[in-house]
Design a protein around this motif. Structure first.
Motif, short mmCIF file in Angstrom:
data_model
loop_
_atom_site.label_atom_id
_atom_site.label_comp_id
_atom_site.label_asym_id
_atom_site.label_seq_id
_atom_site.Cartn_x
_atom_site.Cartn_y
_atom_site.Cartn_z
N PHE A 128 34.53 27.90 72.02
CA PHE A 128 33.16 28.23 71.63
C PHE A 128 32.72 29.56 72.23
O PHE A 128 31.91 30.27 71.65
N TYR A 129 33.28 29.88 73.39
CA TYR A 129 32.98 31.17 74.01
C TYR A 129 33.25 32.32 73.04
O TYR A 129 32.46 33.25 72.93
N TYR A 130 34.35 32.22 72.30
CA TYR A 130 34.70 33.32 71.40
C TYR A 130 33.76 33.39 70.20
O TYR A 130 33.50 34.46 69.67
N VAL A 131 33.23 32.23 69.79
CA VAL A 131 32.21 32.22 68.73
C VAL A 131 30.96 32.95 69.22
O VAL A 131 30.42 33.83 68.55
N ILE A 132 30.53 32.58 70.44
CA ILE A 132 29.32 33.20 71.01
C ILE A 132 29.55 34.69 71.24
O ILE A 132 28.67 35.51 70.98
N LEU A 133 30.76 35.04 71.68
CA LEU A 133 31.08 36.46 71.89
C LEU A 133 30.97 37.23 70.57
O LEU A 133 30.42 38.33 70.52
N ALA A 134 31.48 36.62 69.50
CA ALA A 134 31.43 37.29 68.19
C ALA A 134 29.99 37.50 67.74
O ALA A 134 29.63 38.59 67.26
#
Lengths: 254, 309
Positions: free
Chosen positions: B151-157
């Motif tokens: 989910f971190y990478y979703v938020i980062l995007a």
């Protein structure tokens, strides 16, 4: 009543009341197309208030203002600007954080109508740069387009302000004390610049410096106590007893 | 130089969750976006919105409500929250932009308090208890990234998209007029523009971005509470922006990261964390007026000039 287009700017009985005090009362002005008209008067005569009424910075309490015969009494400054009458400011009004070129480009954007495009890259208005450079060349600033406006000398800031105003290609320019606070060496170039840009335009100036007034203006309106004392050419005005009395020390011939 | 920095930041951002607790990182990213939205107003238009939390909090609730009650995908839930915040931003802007300075700040503050009590009273928010159990729905309805690491990478995007959007707004024809308004509003008006329209648009855009942050936050923590709408959050974002550096895009981002990381570190000291925050704010105002990023930039320029000499 038929519209009268002989006059670029006309004031009919304009007045401004602050509380019980009338800063300007019952002033009539008729400024012919293509002329340079000066508003003078001793301190407190109502010059600046009158100027602010004409530019619609202040809303008149009484009277009508007509621009090329069209009643602009109820319009805002920005609407008046779009109808071809643009004002300058007494204190230098450049955007100090921006470059000289950007200053002019902001004004060019006003005509262009792309100013609300928050989704477009800034490069989409680089096509305005050529016109901005022409305007800078006209006022002698072509050598410093990328300098921050804050770094310009006082005289050159005024020149930039004029270039910015000219970007709107105004038919009527209102200049608020264009030489205020300037040294002798700056006054002459600015006076010449105003004469140069007056071609094909109507100009109204409020000015303290009577030598500038005498060289530039076709006609002069003298204000005193918020009312018109007299109107005439520099020769007529400067020899008038009432004007001399109003200035107390007398008007020295420049 | 600039591209090298961006590249380094990208590598660090991608590698960080291997070393640091992802929820903390996501929390930082939420506030990076939030602080950027605030800076859009204060740094680029000169408007001090002392109620920015209303856009964050309202969007958190709306996102949560949409994700809980409908089956829409994650990004649509967050978008819904951001759009509702944008509408609120336009409305607050319409009322407030005719005033400036302290009056503008107080009007936005009053609106934020109103939104706070409206949300406290509303049925769907859960009142004092907050809204629990907000699902991390599938991205685009297909990609399941509900564990904190992915989910971190979703938020980062989303963060990267939000920052790019803000960059575009700042460096647009519109952004150029905003800077002019910040400098001399009268002059902009005299050139034929209607400054208040630009300010209302800026408020709307800022509220939209703050709303994105709210939606992110709701899905990261999977709950929304009144804290997100409280005036202390409105105050904290001012601290972040000033600490990092006003009017630079990266300043508030750095400021947000510092404040959130610091709160996390100081959490064990309880109330002392607030006192530490206060002390830091005073020190920054006294000695680092341009903020961390502003001072660093000035230092680099000085070093370069010395080299050139």
């Amino acid at each position: 009543m038929a519209e009268n287009r002989d006059y670029a700017l006309e004031a009919r009985g304009i007045g401004k009341q602050f509380g019980a005090f009338w800063a300007v009362k019952d002033v009539d002005l008729k400024i012919p197309q293509g002329s340079i008209h000066a508003l003078i008067g001793p301190n407190g005569a109502g010059k600046t208030t009158c100027f602010n009424l004409l530019t619609k910075t202040l809303q008149p309490s009484t009277g009508q203002i007509l621009l090329n015969g069209e009643d602009i009494s109820a319009l805002r400054t920005s609407e008046v600007a779009r109808r071809g009458m643009v004002r300058s400011f007494q204190i230098s009004a450049t955007f100090t954080d921006m470059t000289v070129l950007e200053n002019v480009r902001v004004a060019l954007q006003s005509k262009h109508g792309h100013a609300y495009r928050f989704w477009s890259p800034i490069s989409s208005i680089y096509n305005l740069d050529a016109r901005a450079m022409e305007l800078l060349a006209d006022v002698g600033l072509a050598d410093v387009p990328h300098l921050k406006a804050a770094e310009l000398s006082y005289g050159r800031k005024r020149a930039l302000e004029i270039a910015t105003t000219l970007a709107l290609d105004p038919k009527v320019m209102l200049l608020d004390e264009p030489t205020a606070g300037m040294g002798h060496e700056d006054i002459e170039p600015i006076t010449q610049l105003i004469r140069k840009v007056s071609a094909g335009r109507t100009i109204v100036i409020v000015e303290h410096n009577l030598s500038v007034v005498s060289t530039l203006s076709d006609r002069i309106t003298v204000l005193q106590g918020g009312q018109v004392l007299m109107e005439g050419t520099y020769g007529e005005v400067s020899s008038d007893e009432r004007v001399i009395a109003a200035y107390m020390g007398g008007v020295e011939d420049a | 130089m600039r591209w090298a920095l961006i590249l380094i930041a990208a590598v660090v951002a991608l590698a960080l969750p291997f070393f640091v607790y992802p929820v903390l990182l996501m929390s930082i990213l939420c506030f990076v976006v939030f602080a950027t939205s605030f800076n859009l107003l204060l740094g680029y238009v000169g408007l001090l919105c002392f109620g920015q939390a209303m856009f964050l909090g309202l969007s958190a609730y709306v996102t949560g409500y949409v994700l809980k009650t409908t089956g829409v995908s994650l990004e649509l839930g967050i978008l819904a929250g951001a759009l509702v915040s944008a509408v609120l931003g336009a409305f607050v802007g319409f009322v407030a932009v005719r005033r400036s300075g302290i009056q503008f700040a107080m009007i936005t503050f009053a609106f934020a308090q109103f939104v706070y009590f409206a949300l406290l009273r509303a049925e769907f928010t859960g009142g004092e208890n907050g809204m629990q159990g907000i699902p991390r729905s599938k991205l685009f309805g297909v990609i399941d990234a509900s564990d904190s690491f992915s989910f971190y990478y979703v938020i980062l995007a989303i963060t990267v998209l939000a920052i790019l959007f803000c960059y575009r707004v700042i460096h647009s024809p519109f952004g150029e007029i905003l800077r002019a308004i910040r400098d001399k509003e009268d002059r902009v008006e005299s050139l034929g523009f209607r400054p208040e329209r630009f300010k209302i648009m800026a408020m709307t855009i800022s509220a939209f971005v703050a709303g994105l942050a709210g939606g992110m936050k709701a899905t990261v923590f999977q709950f929304a509470t009144l804290t997100d709408v409280s005036w202390t959050v409105s105050g904290e974002v001012i601290l972040m922006t000033l600490l990092g550096g006003l009017g630079t895009l990266s300043g508030p981002m750095v400021g947000a990261a510092i404040v959130i990381a610091m709160n996390d570190e100081l959490a064990k000291f309880g109330e002392w964390a607030l006192i530490a925050q206060g002390v830091i704010l005073i020190l920054v105002i006294l000695f680092f007026r341009r903020g961390v990023v502003g001072e660093a930039g000035a230092l680099i320029r000085r070093l370069r000039e010395r080299k050139a000499d």
